[in-house]
Motif scaffolding. Structure first.
Motif, PDB file in Angstrom:
ATOM      1  N   SER A   9       0.854  -1.179   0.000  1.00  0.00           N
ATOM      2  CA  SER A   9       0.000   0.000   0.000  1.00  0.00           C
ATOM      3  C   SER A   9       0.889   1.228   0.000  1.00  0.00           C
ATOM      4  O   SER A   9       2.093   1.148   0.296  1.00  0.00           O
ATOM      5  CB  SER A   9      -0.893   0.013   1.247  1.00  0.00           C
ATOM      6  OG  SER A   9      -0.086   0.156   2.418  1.00  0.00           O
ATOM      7  N   THR A  10       0.314   2.372  -0.318  1.00  0.00           N
ATOM      8  CA  THR A  10       1.125   3.590  -0.279  1.00  0.00           C
ATOM      9  C   THR A  10       1.600   3.917   1.142  1.00  0.00           C
ATOM     10  O   THR A  10       2.731   4.402   1.298  1.00  0.00           O
ATOM     11  CB  THR A  10       0.361   4.782  -0.886  1.00  0.00           C
ATOM     12  OG1 THR A  10      -0.924   4.925  -0.264  1.00  0.00           O
ATOM     13  CG2 THR A  10       0.172   4.587  -2.383  1.00  0.00           C
ATOM     14  N   PRO A  11       0.815   3.662   2.209  1.00  0.00           N
ATOM     15  CA  PRO A  11       1.372   3.878   3.549  1.00  0.00           C
ATOM     16  C   PRO A  11       2.606   3.011   3.826  1.00  0.00           C
ATOM     17  O   PRO A  11       3.562   3.476   4.459  1.00  0.00           O
ATOM     18  CB  PRO A  11       0.209   3.503   4.480  1.00  0.00           C
ATOM     19  CG  PRO A  11      -1.004   3.810   3.681  1.00  0.00           C
ATOM     20  CD  PRO A  11      -0.643   3.396   2.287  1.00  0.00           C
ATOM     21  N   ASP A 158      -6.062   3.750  -2.500  1.00  0.00           N
ATOM     22  CA  ASP A 158      -7.096   4.535  -1.837  1.00  0.00           C
ATOM     23  C   ASP A 158      -6.550   5.569  -0.856  1.00  0.00           C
ATOM     24  O   ASP A 158      -7.283   6.475  -0.445  1.00  0.00           O
ATOM     25  CB  ASP A 158      -8.073   3.613  -1.101  1.00  0.00           C
ATOM     26  CG  ASP A 158      -9.057   2.934  -2.045  1.00  0.00           C
ATOM     27  OD1 ASP A 158      -9.340   3.503  -3.123  1.00  0.00           O
ATOM     28  OD2 ASP A 158      -9.543   1.845  -1.710  1.00  0.00           O
ATOM     29  N   ASP A 159      -5.296   5.451  -0.455  1.00  0.00           N
ATOM     30  CA  ASP A 159      -4.709   6.413   0.472  1.00  0.00           C
ATOM     31  C   ASP A 159      -4.013   7.566  -0.237  1.00  0.00           C
ATOM     32  O   ASP A 159      -3.631   8.547   0.417  1.00  0.00           O
ATOM     33  CB  ASP A 159      -3.712   5.719   1.413  1.00  0.00           C
ATOM     34  CG  ASP A 159      -4.424   4.935   2.498  1.00  0.00           C
ATOM     35  OD1 ASP A 159      -5.284   5.517   3.189  1.00  0.00           O
ATOM     36  OD2 ASP A 159      -4.146   3.734   2.649  1.00  0.00           O
TER      37      ASP A 159
END
Length: 230
Positions: A9-11, A158-159
């Motif tokens: 994920s981007t995080p 989504d982030d």
């Protein structure tokens, strides 16, 4: 690249950058997918928009399969700079998705096309201006405070969207996978009744911090092998 990003994920990518001491390059807050759940990952294909679609068509002539068209429209909120025809042409060129520092239009058509598009949101009118094209129009793109080029990768979910120099990708993605494994194990243990405070020896951390105010929680996590903040 999207396959490499599949379980990430981007995080996680952002946290891995922090762990490696790599300055974060994140798209401004508010940039999101037209279709929730869409993800994108690939080499940046930069294009600066001046009011005409011709710069995109020129960029598509240079595209390689899996590239991500990153459009610099200066973050403008008075015009949409991409719509269904540009996105269809991007798909035909093998582009994996679009990331727009600005707005899009033709939302129902974009949803039907299904190619990931990230922007600030929808707005009906297209541009009515035509500015002079800069020599760097296809060499780099500004995105918020950041400048990106074909030497960079873009990751979106989504982030939000994270940009990363391709030279750092192998190390950062490997670390992101490590962080993911650690965090998933921690989440499983919390659900099983082993609190995060217990897992992170939080009482020990408080005692160490009381004795040494410079002892940070991040330092503590690194010492015990936990992962929360990075």
């Amino acid at each position: 690249m999207l396959k490499e990003f599949a379980e990430l994920s981007t995080p996680l990518v952002a946290d891995a950058c922090v762990r490696h001491g790599i300055p974060l390059r994140i798209a401004p807050a508010g940039i999101g997918a037209v279709v929730p759940g869409h993800r994108v990952a690939g080499r940046v294909l930069p294009a600066r928009h001046y009011g005409s679609v011709d710069v995109f068509l020129e960029a598509f002539g240079r595209a390689e399969p899996g590239d991500v068209l990153v459009i610099d429209n200066g973050g403008r909120t008075d015009e949409a700079c991409v719509g269904d025809l540009a996105v269809l042409e991007a798909e035909a060129a093998g582009v994996a998705g679009l990331v727009v520092w600005g707005l899009h239009r033709d939302t129902p058509e974009l949803v039907e096309i299904g190619l990931p598009v990230f922007s600030y949101g929808a707005y009906p009118p297209g541009p009515v201006r035509l500015d002079e094209q800069e020599p760097e129009a296809l060499a780099s793109a500004r995105f918020g405070p950041h400048l990106v080029s074909g030497d960079d990768l873009a990751f979106g979910d989504d982030d939000g969207v994270v940009f990363l120099a391709a030279t750092h990708a192998e190390a950062v993605l490997a670390t992101a996978h490590e962080i993911r494994r650690t965090e998933r194990e921690q989440a499983h243990r919390i659900r099983s009744g082993d609190t995060l405070r217990s897992q992170t020896s939080f009482d020990d951390y408080l005692a160490r911090r009381a004795a040494d105010p410079s002892y940070t929680f991040r330092r503590h996590l690194r010492r015990i092998g936990g992962a929360i903040e990075e």
